[in-house]
Design a protein around this motif. Structure first.
Motif, short mmCIF file in Angstrom:
data_model
loop_
_atom_site.label_atom_id
_atom_site.label_comp_id
_atom_site.label_asym_id
_atom_site.label_seq_id
_atom_site.Cartn_x
_atom_site.Cartn_y
_atom_site.Cartn_z
N GLN A 299 44.75 38.21 38.41
CA GLN A 299 45.44 38.01 39.68
C GLN A 299 45.05 39.09 40.67
OE1 GLN A 299 48.55 38.25 37.28
NE2 GLN A 299 48.53 40.44 37.17
N LYS A 300 45.21 38.79 41.92
CA LYS A 300 44.89 39.74 42.98
C LYS A 300 45.90 40.89 42.97
CE LYS A 300 43.41 39.50 47.76
NZ LYS A 300 42.17 40.19 47.54
N LEU A 301 45.42 42.11 43.17
CA LEU A 301 46.31 43.27 43.23
C LEU A 301 46.93 43.37 44.61
CD1 LEU A 301 44.18 46.08 41.53
CD2 LEU A 301 45.90 44.63 40.48
N LEU B 131 36.51 45.35 40.89
CA LEU B 131 35.55 45.15 41.97
C LEU B 131 34.72 43.88 41.75
CD1 LEU B 131 34.39 48.82 42.61
CD2 LEU B 131 35.91 47.41 44.03
N LYS B 132 34.36 43.61 40.53
CA LYS B 132 33.61 42.38 40.23
C LYS B 132 34.43 41.15 40.59
CE LYS B 132 31.18 39.94 36.59
NZ LYS B 132 30.77 39.90 35.18
N GLU B 133 35.70 41.15 40.21
CA GLU B 133 36.58 40.02 40.55
C GLU B 133 36.73 39.85 42.05
OE1 GLU B 133 38.16 37.66 38.69
OE2 GLU B 133 37.08 38.41 36.93
N GLU B 134 36.89 40.97 42.77
CA GLU B 134 37.02 40.91 44.22
C GLU B 134 35.74 40.37 44.87
OE1 GLU B 134 39.68 41.78 46.54
OE2 GLU B 134 40.67 41.32 44.65
N ARG B 135 34.58 40.83 44.38
CA ARG B 135 33.31 40.33 44.92
C ARG B 135 33.17 38.84 44.68
NH1 ARG B 135 31.27 45.09 42.52
NH2 ARG B 135 30.52 43.88 40.74
N ASN B 136 33.47 38.41 43.46
CA ASN B 136 33.36 36.99 43.12
C ASN B 136 34.32 36.15 43.96
OD1 ASN B 136 31.31 37.33 41.25
ND2 ASN B 136 32.70 37.54 39.54
N HIS B 137 35.52 36.66 44.16
CA HIS B 137 36.50 35.95 44.97
C HIS B 137 35.99 35.78 46.41
CE1 HIS B 137 40.42 34.57 46.33
NE2 HIS B 137 40.35 35.44 47.32
N LEU B 138 35.50 36.86 47.00
CA LEU B 138 34.96 36.80 48.36
C LEU B 138 33.76 35.86 48.42
CD1 LEU B 138 34.78 37.82 51.31
CD2 LEU B 138 33.35 39.69 50.43
#
Length: 121
Positions: free
Chosen positions: A2-4, A75-82
């Motif tokens: 989940q997003k922080l 950071l990987k999750e955030e990059r993939n989400h973007l």
């Protein structure tokens, strides 16, 4: 994952800066960013433990707090989400957008070229 929230990210940034912390150390470190009480910090930590973001070692006093989610994983999750949300999975569109809106140094350009040359596609 989940997003922080912004609050959770503030806690994680402190946890990522070291190995294990006692509650007082976390309260002190967060005092500069947030004006949270000891109880507020503790509440965030216990909620984050339930989300499997934080580990609380209760086998000793005082309890020790550490991260479960690593900064690299986050950071990987955030990059993939973007990438997937804003650029429909197109890496070239994402990179092009950043490069069009940002100035890079010759050294950064050289580093990017080196990364692209070394990539196996």
């Amino acid at each position: 994952m989940q997003k922080l929230s912004d609050a959770e990210l503030a806690v994680m940034e402190v946890l990522w800066s070291g190995h294990e912390f006692v509650l007082g150390e976390l309260v002190e470190a967060l005092k500069h960013k947030k004006k949270w009480s000891r109880n507020t910090v503790h509440t965030y930590l216990t909620r984050m433990e339930k989300k499997a973001l934080v580990k609380i070692n209760r086998s000793q006093e005082p309890h020790l707090y550490s991260y479960v989610l690593t900064k690299d994983e986050y950071l990987k999750e955030e990059r993939n989400h973007l990438l997937n949300r804003a650029y429909q999975g197109s890496v070239s569109d994402l990179i092009s957008a950043f490069l069009k809106d940002s100035k890079i140094t010759p050294e950064e350009k050289e580093e990017l070229n080196k990364i692209l040359d070394e990539m196996e596609v």
